[in-house]
Design a protein around this motif. Structure first.
Motif, mmCIF file in Angstrom:
data_model
loop_
_atom_site.group_PDB
_atom_site.id
_atom_site.type_symbol
_atom_site.label_atom_id
_atom_site.label_comp_id
_atom_site.label_asym_id
_atom_site.label_seq_id
_atom_site.Cartn_x
_atom_site.Cartn_y
_atom_site.Cartn_z
ATOM 1 N N PRO A 108 0.633 -0.977 0.188
ATOM 2 C CA PRO A 108 -0.058 0.173 0.239
ATOM 3 C C PRO A 108 1.049 1.427 0.122
ATOM 4 N N VAL A 109 0.748 2.578 -0.867
ATOM 5 C CA VAL A 109 1.194 3.530 -0.664
ATOM 6 C C VAL A 109 0.661 4.991 -0.813
ATOM 7 N N ALA A 110 1.069 5.959 -0.278
ATOM 8 C CA ALA A 110 0.488 6.715 0.994
ATOM 9 C C ALA A 110 1.526 8.203 -0.493
ATOM 10 N N THR A 111 0.671 9.239 -0.803
ATOM 11 C CA THR A 111 2.060 10.297 -0.939
ATOM 12 C C THR A 111 1.449 11.203 0.044
ATOM 13 N N THR A 112 2.525 12.292 0.372
ATOM 14 C CA THR A 112 2.227 13.499 1.579
ATOM 15 C C THR A 112 2.208 14.270 0.023
ATOM 16 N N PRO A 113 1.815 15.750 0.511
ATOM 17 C CA PRO A 113 1.600 16.737 -0.473
ATOM 18 C C PRO A 113 1.936 17.294 -1.146
ATOM 19 N N ASN A 114 3.791 16.920 -0.437
ATOM 20 C CA ASN A 114 4.529 17.805 -1.529
ATOM 21 C C ASN A 114 4.650 16.914 -3.324
ATOM 22 N N ASP A 115 4.401 15.537 -3.237
ATOM 23 C CA ASP A 115 3.917 14.888 -3.891
ATOM 24 C C ASP A 115 2.926 14.148 -4.878
ATOM 25 N N LYS A 116 1.622 15.121 -4.564
ATOM 26 C CA LYS A 116 0.296 14.800 -5.287
ATOM 27 C C LYS A 116 1.038 15.188 -6.754
ATOM 28 N N GLY A 117 0.461 13.960 -7.173
ATOM 29 C CA GLY A 117 0.325 13.437 -8.570
ATOM 30 C C GLY A 117 1.832 12.972 -9.490
ATOM 31 N N THR A 118 2.615 12.285 -8.092
ATOM 32 C CA THR A 118 3.239 11.452 -8.670
ATOM 33 C C THR A 118 2.997 9.964 -9.019
ATOM 34 N N LEU A 119 2.561 9.138 -8.183
ATOM 35 C CA LEU A 119 1.558 8.323 -9.000
ATOM 36 C C LEU A 119 0.559 8.353 -9.080
#
Ligand SMILES: Cc1ncc(C[n+]2csc(CCOP(=O)(O)OP(=O)(O)O)c2C)c(N)n1
Ligand SMILES: [Mg+2]
Length: 497
Positions: free
Chosen positions: A181-192
């Motif tokens: 399972p993977v999450a992204t932090t606010p700075n990384d929005k759109g990376t995945l």
């Protein structure tokens, strides 16, 4: 960027370079190799000690080099004699660190014949950026695999650094294959790609997309941080999302940290390649899923943030890019589920308002297919809205939403109501495309959900640029609880005794 190469920015000596420094520093914070080229007075002027404009009336010609250079990871003063060697060094270093480079050349040297034979290089997008040391790489990969093998509840976080080093797809492939399972932090929005089955949503401690996501990360016994999560207050829910370091394994650009073990010379592309090849797939497990927000708001009602974002979300299609400005819209858009194949760009760490409008221009010009969408607050837009003229001039077709609440709304959210300095001049934004010579644009000012729906239908059916001024009630911006704001700003001194 990573696959296409890098950007060059050319500015005027002194006045231009100092104006550009905020943007260049933002590129440094966000790890983008921008080549900043600046001219300077020629050596004949310098040797004669002549005084020139764009300076302070003295003969200090290199006054700005330290200032501009400090926004960069490498710099050079080029001459006809050193330029081949120096440019090779500067290009190599900017790509290695994925940060800006500062290059100065005098007006005289710029016209000189080059000494030596130019090196015929590769396109920047295909240069190998970092080189690994085999023993360190093997040890790093072995440690990551061992930690994964013993973890019961691993989660991954993937940061925008993987995009900077051109290994975004590789990182996603690893997450998919290993089934973590993977999450992204606010700075990384759109990376995945947020449609990937393993995607949980936004993680930012207490300000995560949902409590289920923050609980899932809290329950994890291994946090595999792919790219190095930035632990700024805004990226961690006012530091509520800081992790126990013993749980974290971080893959940085060229080093890996697992607890108190650090491996150097382990380039992220090589580490990910090895992990893709070697990490076993975990069995089917359950994790939270971020849901598409429901459409709310009756047709005749005034538009609100709650009614706006779900409508926007349903317009985005695979291949599109969403450019997100700093401000209230960033807080909202970070939580919004991006449809399959949609990516996003934002400047969460550096957070200089006014970034998004020119960034939207850059993205729209660079994209070969798919649409470019941009959401900005009115206050941010005021800083750089003249870029609309450039969009019109080059015929790019962004789809722009300017959220007009007449205020620096997020400042109110983060402080308190009633400060006149948070109010903005009243601007008729929807008149700007016409004034800036943008031809064939869909332009509207919308107040109700029905008006918004009508213009969105038009935007969806036409291959045209769009500029929509969206009226958002100022009253939506209400201060957060004092206790929460205090936690961010560390305003309170703990009681003694
Ligand atoms: C260059 C710069 N100056 C000031 C700030 C502080 N700041 C952050 S968000 C913001 C207000 C944004 O207002 P607006 O774009 O209207 O968005 P809203 O929150 O009202 O939707 C300000 C002033 C900043 N981030 N960057
Ligand atoms: Mg505003």
């Amino acid at each position: 960027m990573a696959k296409r190469g890098a950007a060059i920015l050319s500015t005027t000596y002194g006045v231009g370079e100092l104006s550009a420094i905020n943007g260049v520093m933002g590129s440094r914070a966000h790890r983008l190799p921008v080549f900043h080229l600046v001219g300077m007075p020629g050596e004949r002027i310098q040797r004669l000690g002549l005084i020139t404009h764009h300076n302070l009336g003295d003969t200090v010609y290199d006054r700005f080099q330290a200032i501009s250079g400090s926004a960069c990871c490498v710099s050079a003063v080029l001459t006809q004699d050193n330029c081949i060697d120096e440019l090779e060094r500067v290009i190599r270093e900017a790509l290695r660190q994925s940060m800006p480079a500062y290059i100065v050349i005098s007006e005289l040297q710029g016209n000189m014949p080059i000494t030596g034979t130019p090196v015929s290089g590769k396109p920047l997008g295909s240069v190998k950026r970092q080189h690994s040391v085999k023993a360190e790489l093997d040890a790093a990969v072995g440690t990551v695999l061992a930690r994964l093998a013993t973890a019961k509840n691993p989660v991954a976080m993937v940061t925008s650094l993987v995009s900077r080093y051109g290994v975004r797809d590789r990182a996603a492939e690893f997450v998919r294959r290993a089934n973590i399972p993977v999450a992204t932090t606010p700075n990384d929005k759109g990376t995945l790609d947020e449609s990937m089955p393993q995607f949980m949503g936004l993680y930012a401690g207490a300000l995560s997309g949902s409590k289920e996501i923050s609980d899932a990360v809290a329950a994890a016994d291994l946090v595999l941080d792919i790219g190095g999560v930035v632990t700024s207050e805004l990226n961690t829910g006012m530091w509520t999302g800081l992790q126990d370091p013993t749980k974290v394994v971080s893959l940085h650009d060229n080093w890996v940290r697992a607890g108190d073990k650090v491996f150097v010379g382990a380039a992220i592309d090589d580490v990910l390649e090895a992990l893709v090849a070697q990490a076993p797939a975990r069995p089917e497990v359950q994790w939270p899923r971020v849901e598409q927000a429901p459409l709310v708001g009756a047709a005749g009602d005034a538009i609100s943030s709650d009614s706006f974002y779900p409508r926007l979300q349903r317009q985005l299609c695979s291949g599109d890019t969403l450019v997100i400005e700093t401000g209230t819209c960033m807080l909202r858009l970070n939580k919004m589920l991006l449809p399959a194949g949609v990516d996003a760009q934002e400047q969460g760490l550096w957070g200089s308002i006014g970034w998004a409008t020119p960034a939207c221009l850059g993205v729209a010009m660079a994209k070969k297919s798919g649409r470019t969408w941009m959401v900005t607050g009115d206050g941010s837009h005021q800083l750089t809205l003249n870029e609309l003229a450039v969009m019109g001039r080059y015929g790019v077709k962004p789809r722009i939403f300017v959220l007009n609440n007449g205020s620096y709304g997020v400042e109110v959210v983060l402080s308190e109501l009633g400060h006149p300095y948070d109010d903005l001049a009243t601007v008729n934004y929807h008149l700007l495309p016409e004034a800036f010579g943008c031809k064939g644009w869909i332009v509207a000012k919308v107040r109700t959900n029905a008006e918004l729906d009508a213009v969105l239908a038009k935007v969806a059916s036409e291959d045209a640029a769009a500029y929509i001024e969206v009226m958002i009630p100022k009253e939506e911006s209400q201060p957060l609880p004092e206790s929460f704001v205090d936690r961010g700003y560390r305003l309170r001194t703990p009681a003694v005794g």
